[in-house]
Structure formats: structure tokens, C-alpha cells
Design a protein around this motif. Sequence first.
Motif, PDB file in Angstrom:
ATOM      1  N   MET A 116     -23.620-105.711 -11.099  1.00 34.31           N
ATOM      2  CA  MET A 116     -23.732-104.272 -11.383  1.00 34.31           C
ATOM      3  C   MET A 116     -24.641-104.021 -12.587  1.00 34.31           C
ATOM      4  O   MET A 116     -25.464-103.115 -12.581  1.00 34.31           O
ATOM      5  N   PHE A 117     -24.484-104.846 -13.626  1.00 35.06           N
ATOM      6  CA  PHE A 117     -25.359-104.716 -14.798  1.00 35.06           C
ATOM      7  C   PHE A 117     -26.819-104.952 -14.396  1.00 35.06           C
ATOM      8  O   PHE A 117     -27.723-104.234 -14.821  1.00 35.06           O
ATOM      9  N   GLY A 118     -27.027-105.955 -13.563  1.00 33.13           N
ATOM     10  CA  GLY A 118     -28.379-106.261 -13.092  1.00 33.13           C
ATOM     11  C   GLY A 118     -28.975-105.118 -12.290  1.00 33.13           C
ATOM     12  O   GLY A 118     -30.140-104.751 -12.473  1.00 33.13           O
ATOM     13  N   LEU A 119     -28.166-104.510 -11.420  1.00 32.16           N
ATOM     14  CA  LEU A 119     -28.658-103.390 -10.611  1.00 32.16           C
ATOM     15  C   LEU A 119     -28.976-102.176 -11.481  1.00 32.16           C
ATOM     16  O   LEU A 119     -29.913-101.424 -11.188  1.00 32.16           O
ATOM     17  N   ALA A 120     -28.210-102.000 -12.562  1.00 29.42           N
ATOM     18  CA  ALA A 120     -28.504-100.905 -13.498  1.00 29.42           C
ATOM     19  C   ALA A 120     -29.865-101.142 -14.168  1.00 29.42           C
ATOM     20  O   ALA A 120     -30.646-100.203 -14.351  1.00 29.42           O
ATOM     21  N   LEU A 121     -30.159-102.384 -14.515  1.00 26.36           N
ATOM     22  CA  LEU A 121     -31.472-102.711 -15.096  1.00 26.36           C
ATOM     23  C   LEU A 121     -32.580-102.533 -14.068  1.00 26.36           C
ATOM     24  O   LEU A 121     -33.668-102.042 -14.395  1.00 26.36           O
ATOM     25  N   LEU A 122     -32.308-102.925 -12.838  1.00 26.55           N
ATOM     26  CA  LEU A 122     -33.294-102.800 -11.760  1.00 26.55           C
ATOM     27  C   LEU A 122     -33.752-101.342 -11.633  1.00 26.55           C
ATOM     28  O   LEU A 122     -34.939-101.072 -11.440  1.00 26.55           O
ATOM     29  N   ALA A 123     -32.824-100.418 -11.773  1.00 25.60           N
ATOM     30  CA  ALA A 123     -33.145 -98.991 -11.630  1.00 25.60           C
ATOM     31  C   ALA A 123     -34.131 -98.507 -12.684  1.00 25.60           C
ATOM     32  O   ALA A 123     -34.794 -97.477 -12.497  1.00 25.60           O
ATOM     33  N   LEU A 124     -34.272 -99.242 -13.779  1.00 32.51           N
ATOM     34  CA  LEU A 124     -35.184 -98.857 -14.860  1.00 32.51           C
ATOM     35  C   LEU A 124     -36.575 -99.468 -14.710  1.00 32.51           C
ATOM     36  O   LEU A 124     -37.466 -99.195 -15.506  1.00 32.51           O
ATOM     37  N   CYS A 125     -36.749-100.306 -13.690  1.00 33.48           N
ATOM     38  CA  CYS A 125     -37.995-101.052 -13.530  1.00 33.48           C
ATOM     39  C   CYS A 125     -39.010-100.324 -12.652  1.00 33.48           C
ATOM     40  O   CYS A 125     -38.650 -99.465 -11.852  1.00 33.48           O
ATOM     41  N   ASP A 126     -40.276-100.717 -12.813  1.00 32.99           N
ATOM     42  CA  ASP A 126     -41.375-100.125 -12.050  1.00 32.99           C
ATOM     43  C   ASP A 126     -41.560-100.792 -10.695  1.00 32.99           C
ATOM     44  O   ASP A 126     -41.986-100.149  -9.743  1.00 32.99           O
ATOM     45  N   GLU A 127     -41.279-102.092 -10.638  1.00 31.44           N
ATOM     46  CA  GLU A 127     -41.440-102.861  -9.400  1.00 31.44           C
ATOM     47  C   GLU A 127     -40.401-103.962  -9.351  1.00 31.44           C
ATOM     48  O   GLU A 127     -39.857-104.355 -10.384  1.00 31.44           O
ATOM     49  N   VAL A 128     -40.186-104.471  -8.144  1.00 33.21           N
ATOM     50  CA  VAL A 128     -39.329-105.635  -7.942  1.00 33.21           C
ATOM     51  C   VAL A 128     -40.185-106.711  -7.302  1.00 33.21           C
ATOM     52  O   VAL A 128     -40.844-106.465  -6.302  1.00 33.21           O
ATOM     53  N   TRP A 129     -40.189-107.886  -7.934  1.00 34.63           N
ATOM     54  CA  TRP A 129     -40.914-109.022  -7.372  1.00 34.63           C
ATOM     55  C   TRP A 129     -39.887-110.057  -6.927  1.00 34.63           C
ATOM     56  O   TRP A 129     -39.066-110.514  -7.732  1.00 34.63           O
ATOM     57  N   ILE A 130     -39.939-110.420  -5.672  1.00 32.21           N
ATOM     58  CA  ILE A 130     -39.020-111.391  -5.097  1.00 32.21           C
ATOM     59  C   ILE A 130     -39.741-112.734  -5.024  1.00 32.21           C
ATOM     60  O   ILE A 130     -40.800-112.832  -4.408  1.00 32.21           O
ATOM     61  N   PHE A 131     -39.151-113.734  -5.624  1.00 25.33           N
ATOM     62  CA  PHE A 131     -39.712-115.077  -5.594  1.00 25.33           C
ATOM     63  C   PHE A 131     -38.837-115.930  -4.691  1.00 25.33           C
ATOM     64  O   PHE A 131     -37.638-116.071  -4.936  1.00 25.33           O
ATOM     65  N   THR A 132     -39.432-116.478  -3.644  1.00 27.40           N
ATOM     66  CA  THR A 132     -38.667-117.268  -2.680  1.00 27.40           C
ATOM     67  C   THR A 132     -39.309-118.628  -2.469  1.00 27.40           C
ATOM     68  O   THR A 132     -40.457-118.864  -2.837  1.00 27.40           O
ATOM     69  N   GLU A 133     -38.522-119.494  -1.859  1.00 26.12           N
ATOM     70  CA  GLU A 133     -39.028-120.784  -1.411  1.00 26.12           C
ATOM     71  C   GLU A 133     -38.819-120.805   0.091  1.00 26.12           C
ATOM     72  O   GLU A 133     -37.683-120.708   0.570  1.00 26.12           O
ATOM     73  N   ASN A 134     -39.921-120.842   0.820  1.00 25.47           N
ATOM     74  CA  ASN A 134     -39.884-120.790   2.292  1.00 25.47           C
ATOM     75  C   ASN A 134     -39.205-119.515   2.801  1.00 25.47           C
ATOM     76  O   ASN A 134     -38.533-119.531   3.829  1.00 25.47           O
ATOM     77  N   GLY A 135     -39.330-118.424   2.060  1.00 27.72           N
ATOM     78  CA  GLY A 135     -38.776-117.137   2.483  1.00 27.72           C
ATOM     79  C   GLY A 135     -37.270-117.023   2.381  1.00 27.72           C
ATOM     80  O   GLY A 135     -36.683-116.047   2.830  1.00 27.72           O
ATOM     81  N   GLU A 136     -36.608-118.017   1.759  1.00 25.73           N
ATOM     82  CA  GLU A 136     -35.148-118.033   1.668  1.00 25.73           C
ATOM     83  C   GLU A 136     -34.639-116.976   0.684  1.00 25.73           C
ATOM     84  O   GLU A 136     -35.058-116.927  -0.463  1.00 25.73           O
ATOM     85  N   ILE A 137     -33.714-116.124   1.169  1.00 26.66           N
ATOM     86  CA  ILE A 137     -33.148-115.043   0.355  1.00 26.66           C
ATOM     87  C   ILE A 137     -31.627-115.170   0.359  1.00 26.66           C
ATOM     88  O   ILE A 137     -31.006-115.174   1.417  1.00 26.66           O
ATOM     89  N   SER A 138     -31.035-115.259  -0.842  1.00 32.44           N
ATOM     90  CA  SER A 138     -29.580-115.382  -0.966  1.00 32.44           C
ATOM     91  C   SER A 138     -28.919-114.013  -0.837  1.00 32.44           C
ATOM     92  O   SER A 138     -29.595-112.975  -0.840  1.00 32.44           O
ATOM     93  N   SER A 139     -27.580-113.999  -0.759  1.00 30.28           N
ATOM     94  CA  SER A 139     -26.858-112.728  -0.622  1.00 30.28           C
ATOM     95  C   SER A 139     -27.040-111.854  -1.861  1.00 30.28           C
ATOM     96  O   SER A 139     -27.177-110.635  -1.753  1.00 30.28           O
ATOM     97  N   GLY A 140     -27.066-112.472  -3.054  1.00 32.72           N
ATOM     98  CA  GLY A 140     -27.302-111.702  -4.284  1.00 32.72           C
ATOM     99  C   GLY A 140     -28.694-111.093  -4.306  1.00 32.72           C
ATOM    100  O   GLY A 140     -28.871-109.935  -4.701  1.00 32.72           O
ATOM    101  N   MET A 141     -29.674-111.856  -3.864  1.00 30.29           N
ATOM    102  CA  MET A 141     -31.049-111.358  -3.802  1.00 30.29           C
ATOM    103  C   MET A 141     -31.135-110.197  -2.818  1.00 30.29           C
ATOM    104  O   MET A 141     -31.809-109.196  -3.080  1.00 30.29           O
ATOM    105  N   LYS A 142     -30.430-110.340  -1.697  1.00 33.26           N
ATOM    106  CA  LYS A 142     -30.453-109.294  -0.668  1.00 33.26           C
ATOM    107  C   LYS A 142     -29.926-107.969  -1.225  1.00 33.26           C
ATOM    108  O   LYS A 142     -30.502-106.913  -0.960  1.00 33.26           O
ATOM    109  N   ARG A 143     -28.871-108.042  -2.021  1.00 33.74           N
ATOM    110  CA  ARG A 143     -28.329-106.814  -2.635  1.00 33.74           C
ATOM    111  C   ARG A 143     -29.352-106.147  -3.547  1.00 33.74           C
ATOM    112  O   ARG A 143     -29.484-104.925  -3.566  1.00 33.74           O
ATOM    113  N   GLU A 144     -30.069-106.952  -4.311  1.00 33.55           N
ATOM    114  CA  GLU A 144     -31.074-106.402  -5.226  1.00 33.55           C
ATOM    115  C   GLU A 144     -32.224-105.767  -4.449  1.00 33.55           C
ATOM    116  O   GLU A 144     -32.725-104.693  -4.820  1.00 33.55           O
TER     117      GLU A 144
END
Length: 142
Positions: free
Chosen positions: A95-123
Motif C-alpha cells: 500500500m505504501f508503494g502504491l501511494a508512492l507510485l501515484a506520485l510518479c510520472d512514469e512506471v518502468w517495468i524491468f523483467t527477465e524473459n517477460g516474467e511478472i510476479s503478482s506484486g508487480m502485476k498489482r503495481e
Amino acid sequence: MFKNIEGYPDPTAGTAMSRVLKEYKQRQRRRFAAKNRRKIYVVSKYAGDVATNKENAVRFCRYVIDRGNMPVASHLLYPQILNDSSPHEREMGLMFGLALLALCDEVWIFTENGEISSGMKREIEEATQLGIPVRQLDLEEI
């Protein structure tokens, strides 16, 4: 008072040097000011091989900085403060992380072979709901 090379007072040169230094410092402040940098929320895997994933997250933050931006990586901060093994504290960290996300200009997702975890998916879902631009990069790209 500014003194010349022979040690005599030289107010004209002193004033000129003072102005040059003041202008230089102002340029440097503007150049490095955090408020002038785009805030990039860094999304990457944390769970699993935590040591390697932390190392990668630091590398991703450096990648963001090297492109003139300011990284926001909540997954490097909150697991050090909260107990990630406790479901309640893990949720609080998310929840704290999502509150910070709301203040950001962009979201950059860094993956290995396109793998996305459940936490990453929420973000990613949160960024999409907020209309924040999302960019995906693979380890091979950086």
C-alpha cells in the motif's frame, strides 16, 4: 575581501568572482534538482532469489538515474522496515508503494524473459488505473 596575486585587496575582481561562482552554483542546483527530474517508479521482481533481485533493482535504479530521472523503488525500502513474511506487514508495504507510485510520472517495468510476479502485476494495474504511462524493459535491454 578578495585579494589579488600580490596580496592587495581587489574588490572589483572579488565581486566578479563572487557573481561567477553564484551563477555556477545556481546552474548546478537547477541541473541536479530532484524537482526537475521525472520520477520513475521502478517495478521489478523482489520475492524468490531476494539477494539477486535486490542487486538487479539497484542496477535498474542506476539505469533510471543515468537517463536523467529519479527512481522510486519501494521494494528496496519497505522490506527493510517491514516484515515481508507477515501478510499484514507485506500488504502495508504494498500500500505504501502504491501511494508512492501515484506520485510518479512514469512506471518502468524491468523483467527477465517477460516474467511478472503478482506484486508487480498489482503495481502495473494501479499505474494503468491512474493513467500513468508504463514502459517495459527486459534485462537484455539494459
